[in-house]
Design an enzyme around this catalytic site. Structure first.
Site, PDB file in Angstrom:
ATOM      1  CB  CYS A 104       1.952   3.699   2.254  1.00  0.00           C
ATOM      2  SG  CYS A 104       1.103   3.895   0.671  1.00  0.00           S
TER       3      CYS A 104
ATOM      4  CG  ASN B 129      -3.166   6.490  -1.397  1.00  0.00           C
ATOM      5  OD1 ASN B 129      -4.094   7.206  -1.774  1.00  0.00           O
ATOM      6  ND2 ASN B 129      -3.391   5.304  -0.883  1.00  0.00           N
TER       7      ASN B 129
ATOM      8  CB  CYS C 280       3.136   0.569  -3.526  1.00  0.00           C
ATOM      9  SG  CYS C 280       3.949   1.058  -5.072  1.00  0.00           S
ATOM     10  NE  ARG C 281       4.827   1.275   1.561  1.00  0.00           N
ATOM     11  CZ  ARG C 281       5.586   2.078   2.284  1.00  0.00           C
ATOM     12  NH1 ARG C 281       6.210   1.595   3.345  1.00  0.00           N
ATOM     13  NH2 ARG C 281       5.741   3.353   1.980  1.00  0.00           N
ATOM     14  CB  SER C 282      -1.973   2.744   1.903  1.00  0.00           C
ATOM     15  OG  SER C 282      -1.819   3.717   0.908  1.00  0.00           O
TER      16      SER C 282
ATOM     17  CG  ASP D  51       8.569   2.538  -0.690  1.00  0.00           C
ATOM     18  OD1 ASP D  51       7.973   1.993  -1.643  1.00  0.00           O
ATOM     19  OD2 ASP D  51       8.868   3.741  -0.662  1.00  0.00           O
TER      20      ASP D  51
HETATM   21  P1  4NP Z   1       3.929   3.524  -1.381  1.00  0.00           P
HETATM   22  O1  4NP Z   1       5.213   3.447  -2.348  1.00  0.00           O
HETATM   23  O2  4NP Z   1       4.276   4.501  -0.273  1.00  0.00           O
HETATM   24  O3  4NP Z   1       3.774   2.134  -0.860  1.00  0.00           O
HETATM   25  O4  4NP Z   1       2.769   3.997  -2.251  1.00  0.00           O
HETATM   26  C1  4NP Z   1       5.772   4.587  -2.923  1.00  0.00           C
HETATM   27  C2  4NP Z   1       5.300   5.060  -4.123  1.00  0.00           C
HETATM   28  C3  4NP Z   1       5.875   6.181  -4.683  1.00  0.00           C
HETATM   29  C4  4NP Z   1       6.928   6.826  -4.075  1.00  0.00           C
HETATM   30  C5  4NP Z   1       7.386   6.356  -2.860  1.00  0.00           C
HETATM   31  C6  4NP Z   1       6.812   5.241  -2.288  1.00  0.00           C
HETATM   32  N1  4NP Z   1       7.529   7.970  -4.678  1.00  0.00           N
HETATM   33  O5  4NP Z   1       8.454   8.521  -4.093  1.00  0.00           O
HETATM   34  O6  4NP Z   1       7.090   8.405  -5.743  1.00  0.00           O
END
Ligand code: 4NP
Length: 166
Positions: A13, A16, A18-20, A130
């Site tokens: 994702c 790294n 939340c989703r992945s 996201d």
């Molecule tokens: P992820 O979510 O891609 O599912 O881990 C996010 C976590 C942090 C951010 C964006 C998406 N960020 O911009 O910090």
């Protein structure tokens, strides 16, 4: 299944956190439940490196814990080596997919990149959203989507068989 080499799946994702890592924890739980732990190596990474070394987001850890998943992965960015080492690289959304396609060092390695939504069976979305700027419902939705897709992915690998050269 090849008894010597593990089938390597990398969930990707943006951050790294939340989703992945949630996909990693859910897929690992399915593999463990089905007695296939020795046959798989499950990992996750992000296309953005700003959270390198961080545990998954606290909101995601809490929501996952409530469903029985303990998320302990430490965030890391995708590396070139990932494209050679992984058998399957799974993108959570179209941005992740496009970024991975640009990063892929060869046509052959780019063929390993798939969308998580390809494995949905009970949902009509075509990406895993996201949840970072969403409320608690967003994290529950993401976990619902990931549980569905991870089941579909596991079933498809078992149905098609793990390639013997992998
Ligand atoms: P992820 O979510 O891609 O599912 O881990 C996010 C976590 C942090 C951010 C964006 C998406 N960020 O911009 O910090």
């Amino acid at each position: 299944m090849n008894a010597n080499k593990k089938y390597k799946i990398l969930f990707v994702c943006l951050g790294n956190i939340c989703r992945s890592p949630a996909a990693q924890g859910i897929f690992q739980a399915i593999v463990d439940r089905n007695g296939c732990s020795d046959a798989f190596a499950i990992d996750s990474a992000g296309t953005y490196s700003g959270h390198r070394g961080d545990l998954p987001d606290r909101r995601m850890r809490r929501a996952a814990e409530a469903r029985g998943y303990s998320l302990t992965h430490r965030a890391r960015p995708v590396s070139m080596q990932d494209f050679f080492d992984s058998d399957l690289i799974i993108a959570m959304d179209d941005n992740n997919f496009t970024d991975l396609m640009h990063l892929a060092p060869s046509v052959e390695t780019s063929r390993k990149i798939k969308r998580m939504s390809a494995y949905f069976s009970g949902h009509s979305l075509d990406y895993v959203p996201d949840p970072y700027y969403m409320g608690a419902d967003g994290f529950e939705l993401v976990l619902d989507l990931l549980e569905d897709a991870c089941r579909g992915l596991f079933d498809s690998i078992i149905r098609e068989g793990i390639p013997s050269e992998s």
